[in-house]
Design a protein around this motif. Structure first.
Motif, PDB file in Angstrom:
ATOM      1  N   ASN A   1     -29.875 -29.005  14.492  1.00 12.83           N
ATOM      2  CA  ASN A   1     -29.799 -30.440  14.807  1.00 12.83           C
ATOM      3  C   ASN A   1     -30.942 -31.239  14.167  1.00 12.83           C
ATOM      4  O   ASN A   1     -31.581 -32.067  14.831  1.00 12.83           O
ATOM      5  N   PRO A   2     -31.188 -31.024  12.877  1.00 17.72           N
ATOM      6  CA  PRO A   2     -32.277 -31.761  12.230  1.00 17.72           C
ATOM      7  C   PRO A   2     -31.944 -33.233  12.064  1.00 17.72           C
ATOM      8  O   PRO A   2     -30.786 -33.597  11.861  1.00 17.72           O
ATOM      9  N   HIS A   3     -32.974 -34.052  12.174  1.00 14.27           N
ATOM     10  CA  HIS A   3     -32.800 -35.481  11.914  1.00 14.27           C
ATOM     11  C   HIS A   3     -34.115 -36.084  11.447  1.00 14.27           C
ATOM     12  O   HIS A   3     -35.194 -35.618  11.807  1.00 14.27           O
ATOM     13  N   ILE A   4     -33.977 -37.086  10.625  1.00 15.24           N
ATOM     14  CA  ILE A   4     -35.130 -37.803  10.096  1.00 15.24           C
ATOM     15  C   ILE A   4     -35.473 -38.914  11.074  1.00 15.24           C
ATOM     16  O   ILE A   4     -34.621 -39.726  11.426  1.00 15.24           O
ATOM     17  N   THR A   5     -36.740 -38.929  11.525  1.00 17.03           N
ATOM     18  CA  THR A   5     -37.148 -39.908  12.527  1.00 17.03           C
ATOM     19  C   THR A   5     -37.993 -41.037  11.953  1.00 17.03           C
ATOM     20  O   THR A   5     -38.228 -42.037  12.626  1.00 17.03           O
ATOM     21  N   TRP A   6     -38.462 -40.860  10.721  1.00 18.59           N
ATOM     22  CA  TRP A   6     -39.264 -41.891  10.066  1.00 18.59           C
ATOM     23  C   TRP A   6     -39.083 -41.755   8.564  1.00 18.59           C
ATOM     24  O   TRP A   6     -38.957 -40.642   8.041  1.00 18.59           O
ATOM     25  N   ARG A   7     -39.047 -42.902   7.873  1.00 15.73           N
ATOM     26  CA  ARG A   7     -38.973 -42.950   6.403  1.00 15.73           C
ATOM     27  C   ARG A   7     -40.010 -43.935   5.899  1.00 15.73           C
ATOM     28  O   ARG A   7     -40.151 -45.025   6.472  1.00 15.73           O
ATOM     29  N   SER A   8     -40.691 -43.570   4.838  1.00  8.59           N
ATOM     30  CA  SER A   8     -41.640 -44.499   4.233  1.00  8.59           C
ATOM     31  C   SER A   8     -40.876 -45.664   3.601  1.00  8.59           C
ATOM     32  O   SER A   8     -39.720 -45.518   3.208  1.00  8.59           O
ATOM     33  N   GLU A   9     -41.528 -46.793   3.505  1.00 10.01           N
ATOM     34  CA  GLU A   9     -40.940 -47.947   2.819  1.00 10.01           C
ATOM     35  C   GLU A   9     -40.878 -47.681   1.321  1.00 10.01           C
ATOM     36  O   GLU A   9     -39.975 -48.160   0.644  1.00 10.01           O
ATOM     37  N   GLU A  10     -41.862 -46.949   0.816  1.00 10.49           N
ATOM     38  CA  GLU A  10     -41.920 -46.661  -0.615  1.00 10.49           C
ATOM     39  C   GLU A  10     -40.865 -45.620  -0.978  1.00 10.49           C
ATOM     40  O   GLU A  10     -40.668 -44.630  -0.270  1.00 10.49           O
ATOM     41  N   ALA A  11     -40.177 -45.860  -2.086  1.00 15.17           N
ATOM     42  CA  ALA A  11     -39.142 -44.942  -2.570  1.00 15.17           C
ATOM     43  C   ALA A  11     -39.457 -44.551  -4.009  1.00 15.17           C
ATOM     44  O   ALA A  11     -40.292 -45.178  -4.675  1.00 15.17           O
ATOM     45  N   PHE A  12     -38.802 -43.504  -4.477  1.00 16.18           N
ATOM     46  CA  PHE A  12     -38.979 -43.072  -5.856  1.00 16.18           C
ATOM     47  C   PHE A  12     -37.682 -42.473  -6.370  1.00 16.18           C
ATOM     48  O   PHE A  12     -36.830 -42.054  -5.602  1.00 16.18           O
ATOM     49  N   SER A  13     -37.557 -42.467  -7.687  1.00 14.37           N
ATOM     50  CA  SER A  13     -36.381 -41.904  -8.338  1.00 14.37           C
ATOM     51  C   SER A  13     -36.661 -40.440  -8.658  1.00 14.37           C
ATOM     52  O   SER A  13     -37.749 -40.096  -9.117  1.00 14.37           O
ATOM     53  N   VAL A  14     -35.673 -39.590  -8.404  1.00 14.48           N
ATOM     54  CA  VAL A  14     -35.813 -38.160  -8.675  1.00 14.48           C
ATOM     55  C   VAL A  14     -34.483 -37.648  -9.216  1.00 14.48           C
ATOM     56  O   VAL A  14     -33.417 -38.147  -8.842  1.00 14.48           O
ATOM     57  N   LEU A  15     -34.554 -36.672 -10.113  1.00 16.54           N
ATOM     58  CA  LEU A  15     -33.334 -36.015 -10.576  1.00 16.54           C
ATOM     59  C   LEU A  15     -32.949 -34.974  -9.528  1.00 16.54           C
ATOM     60  O   LEU A  15     -33.696 -34.047  -9.261  1.00 16.54           O
ATOM     61  N   ASP A  16     -31.788 -35.153  -8.940  1.00 17.29           N
ATOM     62  CA  ASP A  16     -31.319 -34.299  -7.858  1.00 17.29           C
ATOM     63  C   ASP A  16     -30.302 -33.295  -8.399  1.00 17.29           C
ATOM     64  O   ASP A  16     -29.537 -33.600  -9.313  1.00 17.29           O
ATOM     65  N   ASP A  17     -30.324 -32.107  -7.833  1.00 21.19           N
ATOM     66  CA  ASP A  17     -29.307 -31.109  -8.149  1.00 21.19           C
ATOM     67  C   ASP A  17     -28.822 -30.491  -6.850  1.00 21.19           C
ATOM     68  O   ASP A  17     -29.409 -30.701  -5.793  1.00 21.19           O
TER      69      ASP A  17
ATOM     70  N   LYS B   1     -27.254 -32.741 -12.752  1.00 23.76           N
ATOM     71  CA  LYS B   1     -28.408 -33.416 -12.160  1.00 23.76           C
ATOM     72  C   LYS B   1     -28.169 -34.906 -12.280  1.00 23.76           C
ATOM     73  O   LYS B   1     -27.721 -35.385 -13.328  1.00 23.76           O
ATOM     74  N   VAL B   2     -28.464 -35.633 -11.214  1.00 25.70           N
ATOM     75  CA  VAL B   2     -28.279 -37.078 -11.226  1.00 25.70           C
ATOM     76  C   VAL B   2     -29.516 -37.755 -10.643  1.00 25.70           C
ATOM     77  O   VAL B   2     -30.167 -37.219  -9.742  1.00 25.70           O
ATOM     78  N   PRO B   3     -29.859 -38.941 -11.161  1.00 30.08           N
ATOM     79  CA  PRO B   3     -30.984 -39.682 -10.598  1.00 30.08           C
ATOM     80  C   PRO B   3     -30.579 -40.337  -9.279  1.00 30.08           C
ATOM     81  O   PRO B   3     -29.519 -40.952  -9.190  1.00 30.08           O
ATOM     82  N   VAL B   4     -31.408 -40.151  -8.274  1.00 34.19           N
ATOM     83  CA  VAL B   4     -31.191 -40.768  -6.960  1.00 34.19           C
ATOM     84  C   VAL B   4     -32.508 -41.379  -6.491  1.00 34.19           C
ATOM     85  O   VAL B   4     -33.579 -40.976  -6.939  1.00 34.19           O
ATOM     86  N   MET B   5     -32.417 -42.346  -5.603  1.00 35.77           N
ATOM     87  CA  MET B   5     -33.599 -42.914  -4.966  1.00 35.77           C
ATOM     88  C   MET B   5     -33.773 -42.245  -3.614  1.00 35.77           C
ATOM     89  O   MET B   5     -32.810 -42.081  -2.861  1.00 35.77           O
ATOM     90  N   ARG B   6     -35.005 -41.842  -3.340  1.00 33.54           N
ATOM     91  CA  ARG B   6     -35.340 -41.225  -2.057  1.00 33.54           C
ATOM     92  C   ARG B   6     -36.603 -41.867  -1.502  1.00 33.54           C
ATOM     93  O   ARG B   6     -37.468 -42.321  -2.264  1.00 33.54           O
ATOM     94  N   SER B   7     -36.733 -41.876  -0.203  1.00 37.46           N
ATOM     95  CA  SER B   7     -37.980 -42.307   0.416  1.00 37.46           C
ATOM     96  C   SER B   7     -39.073 -41.324   0.006  1.00 37.46           C
ATOM     97  O   SER B   7     -38.845 -40.110  -0.033  1.00 37.46           O
ATOM     98  N   ARG B   8     -40.256 -41.836  -0.298  1.00 37.86           N
ATOM     99  CA  ARG B   8     -41.351 -40.990  -0.775  1.00 37.86           C
ATOM    100  C   ARG B   8     -41.828 -40.009   0.300  1.00 37.86           C
ATOM    101  O   ARG B   8     -42.299 -38.914  -0.009  1.00 37.86           O
ATOM    102  N   SER B   9     -41.677 -40.377   1.560  1.00 43.06           N
ATOM    103  CA  SER B   9     -42.088 -39.499   2.650  1.00 43.06           C
ATOM    104  C   SER B   9     -41.137 -39.692   3.831  1.00 43.06           C
ATOM    105  O   SER B   9     -40.586 -40.780   4.014  1.00 43.06           O
ATOM    106  N   VAL B  10     -40.940 -38.626   4.585  1.00 38.37           N
ATOM    107  CA  VAL B  10     -40.125 -38.680   5.806  1.00 38.37           C
ATOM    108  C   VAL B  10     -40.759 -37.770   6.855  1.00 38.37           C
ATOM    109  O   VAL B  10     -41.585 -36.908   6.546  1.00 38.37           O
ATOM    110  N   THR B  11     -40.343 -37.976   8.088  1.00 37.86           N
ATOM    111  CA  THR B  11     -40.675 -37.058   9.179  1.00 37.86           C
ATOM    112  C   THR B  11     -39.373 -36.436   9.659  1.00 37.86           C
ATOM    113  O   THR B  11     -38.391 -37.144   9.888  1.00 37.86           O
ATOM    114  N   LEU B  12     -39.380 -35.121   9.778  1.00 36.26           N
ATOM    115  CA  LEU B  12     -38.209 -34.362  10.209  1.00 36.26           C
ATOM    116  C   LEU B  12     -38.458 -33.756  11.572  1.00 36.26           C
ATOM    117  O   LEU B  12     -39.508 -33.140  11.803  1.00 36.26           O
TER     118      LEU B  12
END
Length: 162
Positions: free
Chosen positions: A77-93, A101-112
């Protein structure tokens, strides 16, 4: 437990929202063990793999197997409880979309937050970008979201779940 085949893009099970695990029942436990065994097998055979979500082996449960700096364990039952405002682009696979591989935007930091297989609460606060990206990718799988749904142009905005 058996190692399972990875479910590939186009299979409707990847688009299902995973079901919350009821710790009082044990119907989800075989899937949790198979998930960990499948990730270990993939990592052993291919030399890579840090996470695998339940839907990727056809399991309906909110489970993620991790083999990374967070440790080797199954998150229940994992869930993200916090996300940073700052995001970055990463090649995801993704194991479910091999060879792409595709470029996606992700939050730079999260709490799980999650439970382990014994029902003990675990919290991973303000994860570093590489782990934050991994967690977001795997939690997306539990919500029926694939990396191709978050594709952005290189360096572009968009695709971050807020």
């Amino acid at each position: 437990m058996p190692v399972r085949e990875v479910v590939l893009i186009g299979d409707p099970r990847l688009r299902q929202v995973a079901l919350a695990v009821d710790l009082a029942k044990h119907d989800w436990r075989p899937d949790a063990i198979d998930l960990a065994d499948t990730l270990a097998d993939l990592k052993g055979r291919l030399g890579f793999g840090r996470g695998l979500a339940g839907p990727q082996i056809g399991s309906p449960w909110r489970l993620i197997a991790f083999e990374c700096r967070l440790g080797s364990f199954v998150a229940v039952n994992p869930h993200i409880t916090w996300r940073s405002e700052e995001a970055f682009s990463v090649l995801d696979d993704c194991f479910s979309i091999p060879g792409r591989k595709v470029p996606v935007m992700r939050s730079r930091s999260v709490t799980l937050q999650c439970l382990d297989l014994d029902g003990q609460a675990r919290v991973f606060e303000r994860l570093e970008p590489d782990l934050a990206e991994l967690v977001q990718h795997e939690v997306d799988h539990l919500d029926g979201i694939l990396m191709v749904d978050r594709t952005v142009s290189e360096g572009g905005r968009g695709g971050v779940d807020r």
